[in-house]
Design a protein around this motif. Sequence first.
Motif, PDB file in Angstrom:
ATOM      1  N   LEU A 104       0.828  -1.210   0.000  1.00 17.81           N
ATOM      2  CA  LEU A 104       0.000   0.000   0.000  1.00 17.81           C
ATOM      3  C   LEU A 104       0.859   1.255   0.000  1.00 17.81           C
ATOM      4  CD1 LEU A 104      -2.815  -1.044   2.474  1.00 17.81           C
ATOM      5  CD2 LEU A 104      -2.718  -1.290   0.023  1.00 17.81           C
TER       6      LEU A 104
ATOM      7  N   LEU B 147      -7.514  -0.583  -4.740  1.00 16.92           N
ATOM      8  CA  LEU B 147      -7.320  -0.661  -3.292  1.00 16.92           C
ATOM      9  C   LEU B 147      -8.648  -0.572  -2.562  1.00 16.92           C
ATOM     10  CD1 LEU B 147      -4.025   1.390  -2.826  1.00 16.92           C
ATOM     11  CD2 LEU B 147      -4.317  -1.072  -2.874  1.00 16.92           C
TER      12      LEU B 147
ATOM     13  N   PHE C 227      -4.844  -0.163   5.811  1.00 22.60           N
ATOM     14  CA  PHE C 227      -5.431   0.555   4.681  1.00 22.60           C
ATOM     15  C   PHE C 227      -5.591   2.034   5.019  1.00 22.60           C
ATOM     16  CE2 PHE C 227      -6.665  -3.460   2.727  1.00 22.60           C
ATOM     17  CZ  PHE C 227      -6.543  -3.138   1.382  1.00 22.60           C
TER      18      PHE C 227
ATOM     19  N   THR D 268      -2.584   4.164   2.781  1.00 21.15           N
ATOM     20  CA  THR D 268      -2.966   4.587   1.417  1.00 21.15           C
ATOM     21  C   THR D 268      -3.175   6.091   1.411  1.00 21.15           C
ATOM     22  OG1 THR D 268      -5.232   4.132   2.023  1.00 21.15           O
ATOM     23  CG2 THR D 268      -4.094   2.437   0.801  1.00 21.15           C
TER      24      THR D 268
END
Length: 2047
Positions: free
Chosen positions: A1793, A1811, A1844, A1848
């Motif tokens: 990521l 993603l 996440f 990201t």
Amino acid sequence: MELAHSLLLNEEVYNQLGEFQKAEFVFEWLQFLEKLLPVTSRADIRENQKKLVEQLTSLLNNSPGPPTRRLVAKNLAVLYSSGDTFSVYQTIDKCNELIRSKDDSPSYLPTKLAAVVCLGYLYKKLGRILGNSFTDTVGNVLKAMKNAESQGRYEIMLSLQNILNGLGAAAIPCHRDIYKAARSCLTDRSMAVRCAAAKCLLELQNEAVFMWSTDLDSVVTLCFKSFEGSNYDVRLAVSKLLGIVLARALTSKQTAASTRHNHRRISLEEAMELLGTGFLRGSCGFLRASGDMLKGTSSVSRDVRVGVTQAYVVFVSTLGAQWLERNFSAFLSHILDLVSQSHPKAIQSQTDAIGCRRCVSFILRATVGGLLGEKAQIAAAKEICQAIWKLKKVVDAAMSDSNLETKISTTDVTASQHVLVCALQELGSLIHGLGTTAAPLLQDSSTGALEAVISVIVHPSISVRLTAAWCLRCIAVALPSYVSPLLDRCVERLSALKSSPEAVTGYSFAIAALLGAVKHCPLGIPHGKGKVIMAVAEDLLCSASQNSHVSLQRTQAGWLLIAALMTLGPAVVQHHLPRMLLLWKCIFPSSPKDLETEKTRGDSFTWQVTLEGRAGALCAIKSFVSHCAGLLTDEVVQRLLPPLPSAVDLLTQLSSIYKSYGNSLKTPSTVYRHKLYELLSVLPPKTYEGSFCAVLKELVADLTVPDSQIDASTFLLPPLCHENDLLLLGPLLQETDHRFIEEQLLLGNSIAGGSLEYDPYSIYEKAAKGDSVPKPLPPVLSVISAATRLFGVMFSHVAESRRLQVLEQLLNSIKQTKGSRQQIVQLNVVSAFSTSLKHLANCKGSLGPEEVRRSALTLVMGALESNNPLLRCAAAECLARLAQVVSDSAFTAGLAQVSFDKLKSARDVVSRTGHSLALGCLYRYLGGIGSTQHLNACVGVLYTLSQDSTSPDVQAWALHSLSLIVDLAGPLYHVHVEPTLSLVLMLLLTVPPAYTEVHQSLGRCLNALITTLGPELQGSSTTVSALRTSCLLGCAAMQDNPDCLVQAEAISCLQQLHMFAPRHVNLSSLVSSLCVNLCSSYLLLRRAVVACLRQLVQREAAEVSEYAVALVKESREDFTPDVNIREIGLEGALLGLLDKELDQRLCQDIKETLTHMLTSMAVEKLSFWLKLCKDVLAASADFNTVASVDTTQQEETAKVDDASILTSDSDERFHPFSNPRWSTRVFAAECVCKIISQCENADSAHFDITLAQERKQRDSRDDFLVLHLADLIRMAFMAATDHSDQLRLSGLQTLLIVVRKFAAVPEPEFPGHVILEQYQANVGAALRPAFAPETPPDVTAKACQVCSAWIASGVVSDLSDLRRVHQLLISSLVKVQAGKEAQNQQYSESASTMEILAILKAWAEVYIVAVEKQKNQTDVHNHCLKTANSAEESYRDVTSSASGLLDLVQADLGTLSKLWLAALQDFALLTLPSEYASQLPAEGGTFYTAETIENARPHYYNSWALILYATALWLTSTGFIVIDPDEGVTNLSRPVTPTTMCQDSSTRPLVKSPEDVNTDRFHLILGISVEFLCSPRSDAAMESIIACLRALQALFDVPWPRSKIGGDQELGVELLNVLHRLILTRESPDIQLAALEVVRLILFAAQEHVREKRRSAEVDDGAAEKETLPEFGEGKDTGGLVPGKSLVFATLELCVCILVRQLPQLNPKLTCSPAVQPGKHLLLSEDGSRLVAAALVILSDVPAICSPEGSVSVLPTILYLIIGALKETAVKSRDGQLPLTVAASLQALKGLLSSPMARAEKSRTAWTDLLRSALVTVLDCWDQGEHGFWELDEVSLLTAVTVFVMSTSPEVTTIECLQKRCIEKFKIALDSKDPLVQCKCYQLLHSIFQHPNKAVSYPFIHSLAPSIVRKLQETEKAKPENAAELQVVQEGIKVVTALTSAAEEEHRAHLVACLLPILISFLLDENALVSATNSAKNLHEFALQNLMQIGPQYSSVFKKLMASSPTLKARLESAVKGNQESIKVKTAKHTKNPGKSSSIQLKTNFL
């Protein structure tokens, strides 16, 4: 039958039975009674005694059969001995009365015999209790003997033996009478009676002094008479009697009685003189030298000579080994004198001489070879050398003497030849047996053993020259280091003495013999020797015609050398092939015309030379075809063919040449004929098709008009009969211990067997099995056997029409001859035809039309009725093969019908035996002739014949045939099983024991029946149990039979029964009979015993072993095994037998038996087994034990009151093994290795001294290997320093295993040390001798392996101690540096290759270990620095040893690295496919020569892997930077660059740049690795694969090689594909992990490459626009990946392979299939987890080598796999630790990521979409989990969500719907019941709340902060109970504190106001603090600490709050006061958060 099991005979049942069943029932009852009586109480016996005696005596009258009568007698004797004896006299009278009876009818005979047997057993058991009654009994029995027939005489003799045994000295009054009676029986015409008489006399001599004093001469003469016309059994029994009586006479003490008879002891000379007269003059006595003797016509009959030979052996064995040592020189001179010139009569003809020589050799072999230990054998060999020197002097004197008596002296010379032959043969055999332990004998200059042998090579007699050559061959096989020097010496002498005929033949024989020895020496000879010998041979052949005096000898010698050279095999021969073919072409005339002109020229001498030469050439070509089949290409065959037609032409002309030139050509022409036939039979028949007619004509003539009148059946026919059928023909054809001398008796009077001088060419061939010296037959006979073989080949290849003519011709020739001549022709013809049928059957050919069949049938049928039993046997086999070849059922049925008709009408024994066997044989090749009708007919006929009591022969043959049918008819036979079994049992119970052949056939029948019944025998139905009982009864009857071969049959029947129905065989009685017969004098019985034991111990080793010992302890008098089982158990007894036994097959079986016993019992009886092995290994020749009495004597010796025997018994206990041979010691060393491996599989305590000692204290019976370590080291040391090279190898192997297994065992008393450390001196001492210069290379190679293992094991850490062993390796390295030139020329070049590579491999292992240790320690060091500084000191100690080890190696690294690279380069060349052979360097490699390339390969395969790894490590350590100034060309014999291999030196650049050298080395290592890993051979060791992968890892550990592979994409892809394939084919996790590590490094290299390119592009473009940058990485602008070209694709393939294999649920194809149920969780093994983790790490690195477009195309796959792995392995664990795979997937996710591609302009949008989808997938996991089968690990999924959110770009997660779902998941987690989940949730939120981007963090804060505060407020009421809950509260507080500091000013006061009351509520006052729980105290301290921080930070809010709430203020103040003191101490503790250790934080910190 169960009804028979009672103390008294069940008469009701008995009376209801039929006649035959009665016999069976009685036998079963008697058997039961025999077991029951010894265990019944006295009272019970007395109660029933009267009735029992009645029943038993009444049985005497019922004419019982032989086994029954023996049992009746035994039971009566036991009954009286354990019950009352008063009625015994009545029984004795009753028996005497029966014997006196006048009834002479045959039906009454069994009763009389039973009475005789009964008397014998009664006296044997009761002995002197019976007082004086024996005189009448003996008188009565002797009177009965006068008119008894043979059965009666037989039983009377055995009975008298028993009577004598029981009465002992009391029977003296009868001794003379018994002696007289036995004398007459000893020369009885029945052989069985002779055997019985010998046994009786043997018993008599125990007490009858006169037998070995006054009557000694007559006893000896009597024995000689008894030998005349005797059979094998008689010779065995009488020679035993004769030997023991003489030994007794020699050792007897003077007794009072003997002085009265003025008896003096005889001297050794007289005793041997007595035997000598028998050997030389036979049985005609001493004084009555009859007229014949004076005329010189009578010669000694052979059976007497063979008998006397056996007596010699018994005589010496009885006196024992020590006696032999003391008197050896007298004994030797007497034995050799038997064939010396002082007895010219014994050796007047050649056949007599050969026979006598065989006998003498046998005596020496059996005594010197069989009795003496190694030390004594060396002494004996010295004596023999002395004898040879003496004879040599006589010969020299005779040769140089030119006086008038030359005639006499030449006879002297020829007469001494036989003595020399015997002496040389024995010397050769002795040294051959001693192996390398004979080295001291040959090094002893005073003996001059070698000189002695070489000095007689030029003896005038050819047989002496040949035997001397054979003796040299034996020396060469025993001591391989002598082969080369001896060859050199002989070649040198041959060249020097070329003009002496004796020297030319003598030395050429010697060279040929030595060449024949090379194939027995694995180390070989230098390749150049072949050239020398070929040159000598050519020279001899070319110079043959120069000097007619030696032309014959030179011709023969030249071809002999060439023929012997062929045995060295294709590698040597291919270099000399053209010259040899040229010589072959030149020796024959090139056209028929030349042959004609040749015939007209010349005389008999030139023809003799020509024929010799051509015979030699034929022999050489035959040798070439047999030994070098690999070179027989079509081209070579074409060059071999041209001379063949003229060779055949000459064959057809031989008779005319022979007529023209007279008799002197007879032998050469026969030899020529023989050699041509032999050559043709090994060549493919297609090659000489043109000469078929001519050759066939000659063959037919040879077969039908034989020169010799010799009946050659005994060597022509046995190979053509089936081995099972030969059993019919008596012991002569069976294998026995005396086969070597017994063979003479087979061959008729005109020939005594083969001998070397008949065919010198056999000297280089491998000797036949079991025979030491080759024994070719005389040419007259060998021609016939060669002709039959060739006829067999040719007949199957000629046209069918021609076959008929040939058969007609053969039949006519049989008809035309008469008498004995006819039989000889018939015999030759049948054997030739039978051979041809064998060939036809093998090549599935057909015989031809009806006429051919008819002729063939006539031929065979004639032979089937021949008088010669052997010919009948062969004809029956031939008939069956005929049926097989014709394979037409009507024809077969016709054959059987002919036999039926014959059997119905014929009355003569000959045709009945022949045809009955034919019926059985027909079944053998036709798998049962289908019809039951035919089977019934066969069985019916054979039943009738087998009951024909008039002819035992017919019975035996019929029963044998029946056994074949039972065996081969298969299931069809089931209907006949019961009647056949009854028949067999009836015959076993009635046939007289003297007819042993019938009993043996019955045994085979029973065996076949048991096999047919098979596993059915386990059944419980009445019929089955009746059958089973019958089988057991049959076995019991056979076990009771006096004949050893019948007992052997019984044992193999019981073995079969035990296999099929183990519960029903009485193991203890079986084991007892096996132990008794373990040392039987019959080889076949010993074989049966050991074969049976081998089967028993596979299932029940422990029971067998216990029974054996228990039986010895009971020690009943009839159980006296000759082996000392009591002390050393059955295992020890078998080891002892292994040491004495000479039969190869038997030794193999004993070894297998011992191995089975060891595998099943060694762990339980550890000390016992180790002691056995130690005793064998320690019993070196230095123990001066009195050797035990030899095994061939049985019970008798126990009664000989001879001092030597008494001493031997007492000494025996201390040294159970006296001087075992080296081969036995090698076996013992191998056993030690097996014991270690057994313990390894058994229990870890065997290798853990602390545990072992604890358990030993708990239970002293426990035993562990580690407690015997000192013994193991000592045994290994003894073996490794022995004289025998084989034993040294075994000892070093044992040492290696001990070092490897025990290296890590710590020494409990000295922490930090290991248990092996105390033995370093022993290890050093064991290794040192192996590095001495004269040690053979294989031993040095093994020792290098032990050295490296010892250094690598890390046992010794002190460098000064290590140096001792290290020094040995350095000394060996010096040897390697010396190079090819300095190698010793003793062995072949491949031997030095082996040694050099072993040394380099050992160094490689040491270097690898040194580097690994240092690497580990730097890791430890870094770790120490991180943790604390206190560990400095300890670290210093540890590193010193590792870096020290590295320093030790470092000194030699410069040299080593060059040698390693050179070896790798050799290996690379050797692995090239064969089509590149032309490019290999002509002179070979650095360490191998071009000629020995094939032999060198295996050594390279063995060692390349470690050398590769070491080289890679070395290159890595230098970082590919260092280049030696003198690198490459100068230091090695060839430069180290594979690329310049095949260029010419002129084009080669003189100096290479460092870059080029490095590139070459890089490609060398990579090339070897890829070549090997592409297709590792299925037998490739794991170690090699792992070493190879590790080498690649090491290679890519440094930047330069990475830049090479990074920059060459094709190379990377290829390597990845190879690794992928390796992972698919090898399951081992170690290999797969190592491969993944290499993949990671390749990927890393590619990343570096891409990074470098991007960087340089940026630098070049400078300020240009970023958008226009070219894209680097895979996928360019399109994002497409090309399979096969793409590195990314290859990597993905490989990772998917690993992941799907470990987690099949990831495969979308599989998930739908029923095999994988969704939601079923597989827990991965530890290895599996490591593999998955490694694959995931690699996956996350993939996008880095893609272009942005490329990264978009691979991202979905990678995300799918990573999230899939997370989902599949995220299962809750008990301890809350994350599984390794989950940790790896989160780590990979984080890496992915945060990839720069997610932010690159070209790929950003695509990545964002993907993603988001991935996040949805993660969030969906919860929903699947809720209705799943397992507990989902929310923590892992939450962590993934957090990854996440954190890693990201915000646009991925800030979409409302996604954000909501994420927050939802956290909410659920916060409300979890599990404190661990809550705790983790707080930690994750802590990081999210601190996200720098507010768009990300604020929604979470708004949604979740209130509920967090609320939860904390609730804590006031419910205080935390335990550490986990405490941690939850602490994490919550931390989150709120963090929020407070992150909040904006206006909200901050509000938050602090919430937080402070919560914290203060956690405080306790002083009183409460004392009684509070741990968690409450901790919470109190935590709160206080936080307050102390917050107070000063937000002082305004704090003051406000305190003012508004006095209760809070009070609480706070008291707490502060109370803790004022302790705060100082505790603050330090709480800086780290409690509960979780730092290592776990490290692992799970993914954010």
